[in-house]
Design an enzyme around this catalytic site. Structure first.
Site, PDB file in Angstrom:
ATOM      1  N   LYS A 188       0.882  -1.177   0.000  1.00 52.32           N
ATOM      2  CA  LYS A 188       0.000   0.000   0.000  1.00 52.32           C
ATOM      3  C   LYS A 188       0.914   1.221   0.000  1.00 52.32           C
ATOM      4  O   LYS A 188       1.419   1.640   1.036  1.00 52.32           O
ATOM      5  CB  LYS A 188      -0.891  -0.002   1.245  1.00 52.32           C
ATOM      6  CG  LYS A 188      -2.234   0.697   1.069  1.00 52.32           C
ATOM      7  CD  LYS A 188      -2.142   2.186   0.767  1.00 52.32           C
ATOM      8  CE  LYS A 188      -1.977   2.996   2.040  1.00 52.32           C
ATOM      9  NZ  LYS A 188      -1.885   4.468   1.758  1.00 52.32           N
ATOM     10  N   GLU A 264       9.598   1.540  10.932  1.00 51.47           N
ATOM     11  CA  GLU A 264      10.678   2.524  10.760  1.00 51.47           C
ATOM     12  C   GLU A 264       9.979   3.878  10.756  1.00 51.47           C
ATOM     13  O   GLU A 264       9.284   4.218   9.803  1.00 51.47           O
ATOM     14  CB  GLU A 264      11.447   2.254   9.466  1.00 51.47           C
ATOM     15  CG  GLU A 264      12.796   2.953   9.418  1.00 51.47           C
ATOM     16  CD  GLU A 264      12.705   4.326   8.782  1.00 51.47           C
ATOM     17  OE1 GLU A 264      12.590   5.308   9.566  1.00 51.47           O
ATOM     18  OE2 GLU A 264      12.746   4.427   7.547  1.00 51.47           O
ATOM     19  N   CYS A 298      13.361  11.022   7.120  1.00 46.44           N
ATOM     20  CA  CYS A 298      13.208  10.582   8.510  1.00 46.44           C
ATOM     21  C   CYS A 298      14.520  10.731   9.260  1.00 46.44           C
ATOM     22  O   CYS A 298      14.532  10.901  10.473  1.00 46.44           O
ATOM     23  CB  CYS A 298      12.694   9.156   8.581  1.00 46.44           C
ATOM     24  SG  CYS A 298      13.613   7.992   7.572  1.00 46.44           S
ATOM     25  N   GLU A 396       9.289  16.383  15.018  1.00 49.24           N
ATOM     26  CA  GLU A 396       9.732  16.194  13.642  1.00 49.24           C
ATOM     27  C   GLU A 396       8.936  17.111  12.718  1.00 49.24           C
ATOM     28  O   GLU A 396       7.703  17.096  12.732  1.00 49.24           O
ATOM     29  CB  GLU A 396       9.529  14.737  13.222  1.00 49.24           C
ATOM     30  CG  GLU A 396      10.041  14.452  11.824  1.00 49.24           C
ATOM     31  CD  GLU A 396       9.904  12.990  11.437  1.00 49.24           C
ATOM     32  OE1 GLU A 396       8.851  12.387  11.735  1.00 49.24           O
ATOM     33  OE2 GLU A 396      10.852  12.456  10.844  1.00 49.24           O
TER      34      GLU A 396
END
Lengths: 492, 50
Positions: A188, A264, A298, A396
């Protein structure tokens, strides 16, 4: 000879955009649809199927069937290796087309898409192709009256859910090891980067992957992603994305069949520069870490923790470099920084910038929209003297925003680096070997780069501590995620 | 008359044998524990530019 900007634009006008899901080796449509737009200029690219629970169920049943009854898991390992190499060959042969799709769907400069994303994707399929026929079990010594066999078996159906920032590479890090050990897969992709995944599935079929082994469903996370996460026919989820959605997948597993969930997730990675560092290299790398992939990484070194002795000089050099980068059309090979993935995401990043200013951080560079560019463009932003504990030091942003923290000594640097709920990556810059290793050992992060950043190959694991996730992509350790250990004890 | 020199090596030998046996068992247990250890460790990659 590499295509020019004009040639890329011509290709963009003529390229075939895949518009059907691939389930069980066949194109599949959905009842609902959505229009994918390009962050390059906001123009509509293609209308795509918006999968619902029934579509996801069909994809999982086809993958289940291919695992339980199909040839793939029991195929001779050398045959799986041959098919994966054929897939790598196909991706390599179509690398310019795939780089174009990546660039159109999420705005990555086409040069980076070609030279970084596609290269690492091809490398990944080749690397794990070679593992297909090199896995072995164990026969521990258990005495004269018994024989113990410890074998690895494919875990079953793997749901791969991947984001838009590296749509092909991050998918390959999960698909390649899963296929190498004999699993079947339902992918997906992000609703912002489905084109490259759909084209990959077509190429996989052409490369000889049996029907149902690799399926792709397109749609939004709250419906299609959730349906995959809750499906009892899925044995493992391999997810890369935000910490919030990763936590949701853990919940889906708990609510359904306790499927394994490998994550992750996000990061707020510290980049420590000590006074004896090579400042030229540290500055150019820190600047690159802000604008590369538009800061949508990331692992982005978004917290610059710099010794006060070199703080001013380093910041000057970083600012000078950021002022010189070429922001523009991602289809121009000379472009160093393209648009953010969408207008909505740009607004999200801008809200972080506004909050940082409201909380007293000093904006020393950028953070505004460049004039005369039609897409979701944003100049990199640098904030100096960011107060520890404020939002910019902890949250973040997933955009080109750098928080600078001056420090006075190594102890302070390590404490500040580890003062984060994340633990994905870190950087250390020093010419002193012992300091480099001592600091590296104390950093709570899955990857530490010493005098570099974002380096590495397929042989080293990648993943995070703390709220940055669990398990590892890449390396031989990734294979552990897609296999079960079985003990067979034979009494003699 | 028994000479201690004979007995002493025998004792040493028996002890050494026991030690070796213990070492074998420990090695086996450690090898079998490898997969269990994976649950309680984090993998860290340190990449040093040279």
């Amino acid at each position: 000879m590499n295509p020019t900007a004009q040639e890329w634009a011509l290709r963009a006008a003529g390229v075939r955009l895949p518009s059907a899901m691939l389930i069980g080796g066949r194109p599949h449509d959905a009842a609902a649809h959505w229009a994918l737009t390009s962050p390059r200029d906001g123009a509509e690219l293609v209308v795509l199927p918006d999968a619902d629970e029934a579509d996801v169920d069909l994809a999982v049943r086809r993958a289940r069937q291919a695992f339980d009854s199909g040839p793939w898991p029991t195929l001779a390992p050398k045959e799986r290796k041959r098919v994966l190499h054929a897939l790598a060959d196909a991706v390599e042969a179509h690398r310019e087309e795939l780089a174009l799709l990546v660039s159109l769907e999420m705005g990555k400069p086409v040069g980076d898409a070609l030279l970084i994303e596609l290269r690492t994707t091809v490398d990944t399929y080749r690397w794990y192709a070679e593992w297909a026929d090199k896995l072995t079990g164990e026969t521990p010594e258990v005495g004269p009256d018994a024989l113990a066999l410890v074998t690895r078996e494919p875990v079953g159906v793997v749901g791969v859910v991947v984001p838009w920032n590296f749509p092909m590479t991050l998918a390959a890090w999960k698909i390649a090891p899963a296929l190498a050990v004999g699993c079947t897969v339902v992918v997906k992709p992000s609703e912002q980067s489905p084109l490259s995944a759909l084209r990959l599935a077509e190429l996989a079929t052409e490369a000889g992957l049996p029907d149902g082994v690799l399926n792709v469903v397109t749609g939004n996370g709250p419906r299609a992603g959730r349906a995959l996460g809750r499906h009892p026919g899925v044995d493992t989820i391999a997810f890369t994305g935000s910490t919030e959605v990763g936590a949701a997948f853990l919940g889906y597993a708990a609510e359904s069949n306790l499927k394994r969930v490998w994550l992750e997730l996000g990061g707020k990675s510290p980049n420590i520069v000590l006074p004896d560092a090579d400042l030229d290299l540290a500055a150019s790398t820190a600047a690159w870490g802000v604008y590369f992939n538009q800061g949508q990484m990331c692992t982005a070194p978004s917290r610059l923790i710099v010794h006060r002795d070199v703080h001013g000089e380093l910041l000057d050099r970083i600012t000078a470099r950021l002022a010189s980068i070429r922001i523009g059309d991602p289809l121009d090979p000379a472009t160093e920084m393209g648009p953010l993935v969408s207008a909505a995401h740009r607004e999200h990043v801008e809200s972080h910038i506004a909050l940082a200013q409201a909380q007293g951080a000093r904006l020393t560079f950028g953070g505004d929209r460049p004039d005369s560019l039609p897409g979701a463009y944003l100049r990199p932003a640098v904030f100096d003297d960011v107060e520890p504990g404020t939002a910019l030091s902890r949250e973040e942003v997933f955009g080109p925003v750098l928080a600078v923290h001056p420090i006075d000594n190594v102890e302070q640097a390590v404490a500040m680096a580890n003062d984060s709920e994340y633990g994905l990556a870190a950087g250390v810059w020093t010419r002193d070997l012992a300091t480099a290793h001592r600091v590296s050992r104390r950093l709570r992060a899955g990857t530490v780069w010493v005098n570099c950043y974002e380096e590495g190959g397929l042989s080293v694991p990648f993943g995070g501590y703390k709220r940055s996730g669990n398990g590892r992509d890449k390396s031989v350790h990734a294979l552990e995620k897609y296999t079960e250990l079985k003990t067979t004890w034979v009494q003699l | 008359m028994r000479r201690p020199l004979i007995a002493i090596p025998a004792r040493i030998s028996a002890t050494a044998s026991a030690l070796r046996h213990h070492a074998d068992m420990t090695t086996r247990a450690l090898a079998q524990a490898v997969h269990a250890l994976e649950k309680y460790t984090e993998l860290k990659t340190t990449w040093v530019a040279l």
